[in-house]
Scaffold this motif. Structure first.
Motif, mmCIF file in Angstrom:
data_model
loop_
_atom_site.group_PDB
_atom_site.id
_atom_site.type_symbol
_atom_site.label_atom_id
_atom_site.label_comp_id
_atom_site.label_asym_id
_atom_site.label_seq_id
_atom_site.Cartn_x
_atom_site.Cartn_y
_atom_site.Cartn_z
ATOM 1 N N THR A 590 0.836 -1.206 0.000
ATOM 2 C CA THR A 590 0.000 0.000 0.000
ATOM 3 C C THR A 590 0.864 1.248 0.000
ATOM 4 O OG1 THR A 590 -1.721 -1.180 1.219
ATOM 5 C CG2 THR A 590 -1.844 1.225 1.187
ATOM 6 N N ARG A 591 1.955 1.211 0.782
ATOM 7 C CA ARG A 591 2.863 2.364 0.763
ATOM 8 C C ARG A 591 3.456 2.568 -0.622
ATOM 9 N NH1 ARG A 591 4.989 -0.272 5.485
ATOM 10 N NH2 ARG A 591 4.139 0.634 7.403
ATOM 11 N N GLN A 592 3.840 1.485 -1.275
ATOM 12 C CA GLN A 592 4.388 1.601 -2.624
ATOM 13 C C GLN A 592 3.349 2.157 -3.587
ATOM 14 O OE1 GLN A 592 7.707 0.889 -3.711
ATOM 15 N NE2 GLN A 592 6.827 2.122 -5.379
ATOM 16 N N TYR A 593 2.109 1.733 -3.419
ATOM 17 C CA TYR A 593 1.026 2.260 -4.254
ATOM 18 C C TYR A 593 0.902 3.775 -4.073
ATOM 19 C CZ TYR A 593 -3.791 3.482 -5.487
ATOM 20 O OH TYR A 593 -4.912 4.101 -6.000
ATOM 21 N N LEU A 594 0.905 4.229 -2.836
ATOM 22 C CA LEU A 594 0.783 5.664 -2.575
ATOM 23 C C LEU A 594 1.977 6.428 -3.142
ATOM 24 C CD1 LEU A 594 -0.611 5.662 1.084
ATOM 25 C CD2 LEU A 594 -1.878 5.910 -1.058
ATOM 26 N N GLN A 595 3.163 5.826 -3.023
ATOM 27 C CA GLN A 595 4.335 6.479 -3.606
ATOM 28 C C GLN A 595 4.174 6.624 -5.110
ATOM 29 O OE1 GLN A 595 8.057 4.478 -3.112
ATOM 30 N NE2 GLN A 595 9.197 5.974 -4.304
ATOM 31 N N ASP A 596 3.664 5.580 -5.757
ATOM 32 C CA ASP A 596 3.455 5.658 -7.205
ATOM 33 C C ASP A 596 2.441 6.738 -7.556
ATOM 34 O OD1 ASP A 596 5.239 3.590 -7.522
ATOM 35 O OD2 ASP A 596 3.700 2.030 -7.725
ATOM 36 N N VAL A 597 1.402 6.878 -6.738
ATOM 37 C CA VAL A 597 0.397 7.914 -7.001
ATOM 38 C C VAL A 597 1.010 9.303 -6.846
ATOM 39 C CG1 VAL A 597 -1.821 8.871 -6.269
ATOM 40 C CG2 VAL A 597 -1.507 6.408 -6.345
ATOM 41 N N VAL A 598 2.043 9.419 -6.063
ATOM 42 C CA VAL A 598 2.749 10.705 -5.941
ATOM 43 C C VAL A 598 3.735 10.898 -7.089
ATOM 44 C CG1 VAL A 598 4.325 12.082 -4.529
ATOM 45 C CG2 VAL A 598 2.512 10.752 -3.438
ATOM 46 N N MET A 599 4.534 9.890 -7.384
ATOM 47 C CA MET A 599 5.753 10.088 -8.156
ATOM 48 C C MET A 599 5.680 9.729 -9.632
ATOM 49 S SD MET A 599 7.923 11.137 -5.874
ATOM 50 C CE MET A 599 9.448 10.889 -6.763
ATOM 51 N N ASP A 600 4.737 8.879 -10.040
ATOM 52 C CA ASP A 600 4.750 8.348 -11.402
ATOM 53 C C ASP A 600 4.394 9.444 -12.405
ATOM 54 O OD1 ASP A 600 4.524 6.986 -13.772
ATOM 55 O OD2 ASP A 600 3.352 5.336 -12.955
ATOM 56 N N LEU A 601 5.400 9.924 -13.106
ATOM 57 C CA LEU A 601 5.202 11.042 -14.031
ATOM 58 C C LEU A 601 4.374 10.638 -15.246
ATOM 59 C CD1 LEU A 601 5.970 14.003 -14.702
ATOM 60 C CD2 LEU A 601 8.014 13.117 -15.834
ATOM 61 N N GLY A 602 4.410 9.368 -15.620
ATOM 62 C CA GLY A 602 3.771 8.955 -16.861
ATOM 63 C C GLY A 602 2.338 8.496 -16.723
ATOM 64 N N THR A 603 1.790 8.482 -15.518
ATOM 65 C CA THR A 603 0.434 7.983 -15.312
ATOM 66 C C THR A 603 -0.507 9.132 -14.964
ATOM 67 O OG1 THR A 603 1.264 5.848 -14.542
ATOM 68 C CG2 THR A 603 -1.008 6.406 -13.970
ATOM 69 N N GLU A 604 -1.553 9.273 -15.742
ATOM 70 C CA GLU A 604 -2.533 10.328 -15.477
ATOM 71 C C GLU A 604 -3.202 10.070 -14.137
ATOM 72 O OE1 GLU A 604 -6.341 12.496 -17.667
ATOM 73 O OE2 GLU A 604 -5.300 10.829 -18.626
ATOM 74 N N GLY A 605 -3.374 11.119 -13.362
ATOM 75 C CA GLY A 605 -3.983 11.001 -12.041
ATOM 76 C C GLY A 605 -3.003 11.191 -10.913
ATOM 77 N N THR A 606 -1.695 11.016 -11.180
ATOM 78 C CA THR A 606 -0.706 11.167 -10.110
ATOM 79 C C THR A 606 -0.412 12.640 -9.850
ATOM 80 O OG1 THR A 606 1.222 11.128 -11.574
ATOM 81 C CG2 THR A 606 0.366 9.001 -10.826
ATOM 82 N N VAL A 607 0.193 12.886 -8.697
ATOM 83 C CA VAL A 607 0.613 14.248 -8.358
ATOM 84 C C VAL A 607 1.668 14.741 -9.350
ATOM 85 C CG1 VAL A 607 1.746 15.666 -6.611
ATOM 86 C CG2 VAL A 607 0.054 13.961 -5.924
ATOM 87 N N ALA A 608 2.632 13.881 -9.669
ATOM 88 C CA ALA A 608 3.700 14.282 -10.589
ATOM 89 C C ALA A 608 3.147 14.594 -11.974
ATOM 90 C CB ALA A 608 4.758 13.183 -10.677
ATOM 91 N N TYR A 609 2.203 13.811 -12.440
ATOM 92 C CA TYR A 609 1.603 14.052 -13.755
ATOM 93 C C TYR A 609 0.890 15.408 -13.766
ATOM 94 C CZ TYR A 609 -1.261 13.311 -17.931
ATOM 95 O OH TYR A 609 -1.855 13.434 -19.166
ATOM 96 N N ALA A 610 0.089 15.674 -12.733
ATOM 97 C CA ALA A 610 -0.629 16.950 -12.675
ATOM 98 C C ALA A 610 0.334 18.120 -12.556
ATOM 99 C CB ALA A 610 -1.609 16.940 -11.505
ATOM 100 N N ALA A 611 1.416 17.937 -11.773
ATOM 101 C CA ALA A 611 2.396 19.015 -11.625
ATOM 102 C C ALA A 611 3.081 19.308 -12.952
ATOM 103 C CB ALA A 611 3.422 18.643 -10.563
ATOM 104 N N ASN A 612 3.415 18.249 -13.691
ATOM 105 C CA ASN A 612 4.053 18.445 -14.989
ATOM 106 C C ASN A 612 3.122 19.165 -15.949
ATOM 107 O OD1 ASN A 612 6.231 17.946 -16.935
ATOM 108 N ND2 ASN A 612 4.811 16.517 -17.888
ATOM 109 N N ARG A 613 1.844 18.811 -15.952
ATOM 110 C CA ARG A 613 0.882 19.488 -16.820
ATOM 111 C C ARG A 613 0.662 20.933 -16.373
ATOM 112 N NH1 ARG A 613 -1.804 15.882 -20.251
ATOM 113 N NH2 ARG A 613 -2.569 17.800 -21.226
#
Length: 846
Positions: A590-613
């Motif tokens: 679950t922690r890894q899942y949350l990290q991915d939701v923060v950091m994954d630049l290539g997946t729509e919906g993540t924090v990193a994706y929204a920040a890049n956009r």
């Protein structure tokens, strides 16, 4: 260049002198002389020695940080290529007022001469008729645009902006290497570099009397205003850009910000009835002056290069009719022709009756037999330049060619002699740069800039200095990774010199109540700045709360806290549309899942994706944003580029994300005028927050569960909705609803004083729609809000809470419908140009 009597011994400058003496060739240095230090550099040398290598390395690191924070980039961001950070060496180059005065006079004369040559080439052609300039040099150059040949011009000067590359010759004086008149770039980078150097070398900058740069841009604004021939008061000026993927996109936005006019792209402009108009979300407005930052042949796909996607169809016709002024004019690229250099001294004598004040690097055009013989005989010693627009074909350095390449080049020159010229390379001066091992000498070139108003030419004091990144590099260019150098021109008696005031000499102004709405492209990007900024913040908030629950209850999923954790993880999945792990996979997964939701630049919906956009949208409207925003966005980019610490602890990272987003929100609220541009940003923010809150309620509060678990879920939701403090205060004072779920539903949906509630967002949406001129949709939004406020919270939260769920879903649909209508009414953009290529067959079928 004069020198002081003492020679630096030891220290940084002693080591630097040793490196100069170790070079194979002796050249002029910008700091040291054979016996000492140039007088103007005494203060600089003292500062360098006092800082030492450690201090200079710190200044270098600070300069890079400021570049990063200001978002200064050079180069395209097209697919497969990334723009590089601008690189500023912290050690400035210092020139005396006396030396610069001579350069200034020479550049003024040159700007006047180039304007006369341009007018003559497209007009009377006196220089061609007299043989002063061979016709092949003009007509054989791709910068000559026959579609604008012979156009009448009522202005005193056609050429408003000029750039000239200078280097030192063997005597130590300045000589011209090339002219840049097509779209002269670099003045904005010079100003940006000055701002950085003045911060990292603050003491030296403060104690040195310099000519300031700001007045040049004020003069540029007036020159563009005076270039208008339509009689509009005041004239409307736009900067035509190739978009955020242009090599100099940063500079374009920076200059527009300094001068106060908007950046537009081709889709923002339209030509109707022979006049250029800028499309806005309300009504088109006429354009009087276009500052062109796309190359001439791409400026009009109707009459010039048909494949252009960055040009304005009909622009040349508007110029032809005299309804718009293009600066620099289409066809000015003719002056960038290196084959013109040998003939400019004769042109100066014929047109000005005087010799050139600034010498030129010796250049020979191969179309002349005698000159061709000289070039071929000295091929090993010359730079061979193709006669074309900058960037079309590359220069070749004869001394670096092997025997086979040299023979190939000889054949090319023999086959097309008019297409080549040879230039004797200037020895150039050296200037010190900071390296890990100390100061090292690098070859130095200077790009200068001039702006012409009727009867007056103003030169930017100093210009943009550049040095080779490596000692062996023969070609010093920003595209090759050259380092920027701030160039300081000392003022007489320490005075900063005249600083022109901004503004127009025209008395008439638009009335204070006049509202200009942005073009649909700009409005849409502003809207998405608001949406993505809110998406980053709201996603980070729920992730922070969820990560806390995972840390506290991840190993105990059956407890009430564990149940709340499961609810929040599922809510994260529903809000981001990113599939969660199975409930039984454990806390680590679950922690890894949350990290991915923060950091994954290539997946729509993540924090990193929204920040890049968010950053991409902001880059599209950089001229609309406060400069402070880039410092914050840069920090956000760095935060999301760093892997979290041990044991996947996301809290510090999410806290830094929220700090950045609070800063962005504060800049938007406190630094932007409440005009239509601000309205579109706030529209995006309010709509995104309303959708997020309604979705959060639907996937958390609207599902009944055991009282203890329900209380923990409710508290987590209130924390994610930034409403927990109000909830707790009301519980203590007896205000509001006694049950947590009722209090949460009221706070997040109906409370008109809560800036996180849906009712509050709908109120602000209605106000913003009025600000952008859409009163009809504003009334519809008020009606949606009125219906929401009729919700009976106690009834909605009773039983299976299906009413609360249905309400959240229904109003989320209403808000999303508003999004569709806003896009249709305000973001209706012209379809991208699609070139139609003619594939002609060699013959007609029989």
């Amino acid at each position: 260049m004069t020198s002081a009597a003492t020679e630096p011994e030891g220290g940084l400058l002693g080591a630097y002198r040793a490196r100069l003496r170790a070079r194979s060739e002796a050249v002029v240095d910008e700091v040291l002389t054979e016996g000492g230090v140039h007088d103007q550099d005494n203060g600089l040398v003292a500062t360098l020695e006092s800082l030492g290598l450690g201090g200079l390395r710190t200044a270098q690191a600070e300069a890079r940080r400021f570049v990063r924070d200001d978002g200064i980039r050079f180069g395209t961001s097209a697919p497969g290529r990334l723009p590089r950070r601008w690189d500023v060496d912290p050690v400035p180059v210092v020139l005396t007022a006396q030396e610069w005065a001579g350069v200034d006079r020479g550049l003024e004369q040159r700007a006047h001469l180039l304007d006369l040559v341009l007018r003559d080439a497209y007009g009377a052609r006196r220089l061609l008729r007299s043989g002063t300039i061979p016709p092949e040099v003009v007509f054989g150059h791709p910068g000559f645009v026959h579609q604008v040949d012979g156009l009448p011009d009522a202005r005193q000067s056609r050429l408003v902006l000029t750039g000239t590359d200078l280097g030192r010759d063997a005597s130590g004086g300045w000589a011209v290497m090339a002219d840049r008149s097509e779209t002269p770039a670099g003045a904005g980078y010079a100003m940006a570099s000055r701002r950085i150097t003045s911060r990292v070398m603050a003491g030296l900058h403060r104690d040195t009397g310099l000519l300031r740069l700001r007045g040049f841009f004020d003069t540029m604004t007036r020159a563009l205003q005076q270039a208008a021939v339509t009689g509009s008061e005041p004239p409307r000026i736009v900067l035509l850009s190739g978009g955020s993927r242009s090599d100099t996109a940063f500079e374009q936005a920076f200059i527009a910000t300094l001068c106060g006019f908007p950046v537009v792209e081709a889709e923002d402009l339209v030509v109707r009835e022979g006049r250029v108009w800028i499309a806005t979300s309300e009504r088109p407005e006429p354009v009087d002056v276009v500052l062109r930052h796309v190359d001439a042949l791409s400026a009009d796909p109707l009459e010039l290069r048909a494949s252009s996607e960055v040009g304005v169809p009909g622009l040349v016709e508007a110029v032809r009719r005299g309804t718009v002024t293009v600066v620099n004019p289409v066809g000015a690229g003719l002056l960038d022709n290196p084959a013109l250099l040998p003939f400019l001294p004769g042109a100066a004598r014929e047109l000005l009756g005087e010799d050139l004040l600034l010498p030129q690097a010796p250049t020979w055009w191969c179309g002349d037999p005698a000159s061709r013989s000289h070039v071929l005989a000295h091929l090993d010693d010359l730079v061979l330049k193709p006669v074309g627009m900058p960037g079309r074909g590359r220069s070749r350095f004869g001394w670096r060619l092997d025997a086979a390449s040299r023979e190939d080049l000889r054949r090319e020159i023999a086959d097309r002699p008019w297409a080549w010229c040879g230039q004797q390379p200037l020895p150039l001066s050296t200037a010190p740069i900071v390296t890990p091992t100390g100061l090292e000498p690098r070859r130095f070139v200077l790009r200068t800039f001039a702006v012409t108003t009727p009867g007056t030419t103003t030169v930017l004091p100093g210009g943009l200095g550049r040095v080779a990144p490596r000692e062996e590099d023969p070609h010093i260019a920003s595209a090759n990774g050259a380092l920027a150098k701030d160039v300081w021109v000392l003022s007489e008696a320490g005075s900063p010199g005249p600083v022109p005031t901004a503004g127009s000499d025209l008395a008439t102004r638009r009335p204070r109540g006049h509202r200009t709405t942005p073009a649909p492209r700009v409005a849409e990007n502003l809207y998405w700045v608001g949406r993505y900024a809110e998406r980053v913040e709201s996603t980070a908030r729920i992730l922070r709360v969820t990560a806390d629950l995972v840390e506290d209850h991840g190993n105990h999923p059956a407890t009430p806290g564990g149940q709340a954790m499961t609810v929040l993880v599922r809510a994260v999945a529903a809000l981001t549309r990113i599939e969660p792990p199975d409930d039984d996979e454990g806390a680590t997964t679950t922690r890894q899942y949350l990290q991915d939701v923060v950091m994954d630049l290539g997946t729509e919906g993540t924090v990193a994706y929204a920040a890049n956009r968010l950053i991409q949208a902001a880059q599209q409207v950089r001229d609309q944003m406060s400069g402070d925003a880039w410092m914050v966005l840069s920090r956000l980019e760095r935060t999301l580029g760093e892997a979290p610490g041990e044991e996947l602890q996301l809290q510090p990272q999410l806290t830094h994300v929220l700090e950045s987003m609070l800063a962005v929100a504060g800049i938007i609220v406190e630094s932007m005028v409440r005009d239509a541009a601000w309205g579109f940003i706030d529209l995006g923010t309010r709509l995104e927050r309303a959708v997020h809150t309604l979705s959060l309620v639907r996937h958390t509060l609207a599902v009944p569960r055991a009282p203890v678990a329900d209380g923990q879920v409710t508290e987590a939701v209130l924390m994610a909705g930034e409403s927990i403090l109000t909830h707790r205060r009301r519980l203590v004072t007896g205000e509001g609803y006694p049950l947590p779920v009722l209090s949460a539903a009221d706070l997040l949906l109906l409370d008109e004083g809560n800036p996180r509630s849906v009712a509050f967002q709908l109120d602000r949406l209605a106000r913003d729609l009025g600000l952008v001129g859409d009163e009809r949709l504003a009334d519809e939004t008020r009606e949606i809000r009125r219906r929401l406020l009729t919700l009976d919270v106690e009834a909605a939260c009773s039983g299976d809470r299906s009413t609360l769920a249905e309400t959240a879903v229904a109003f989320r649909g209403e808000v999303r419908r508003l999004d569709v209508v806003i896009a249709r009414r305000h973001f209706s953009r012209r379809a991208p140009l699609r070139p139609v290529e003619a594939n002609w067959a060699p013959g007609w079928p029989s």
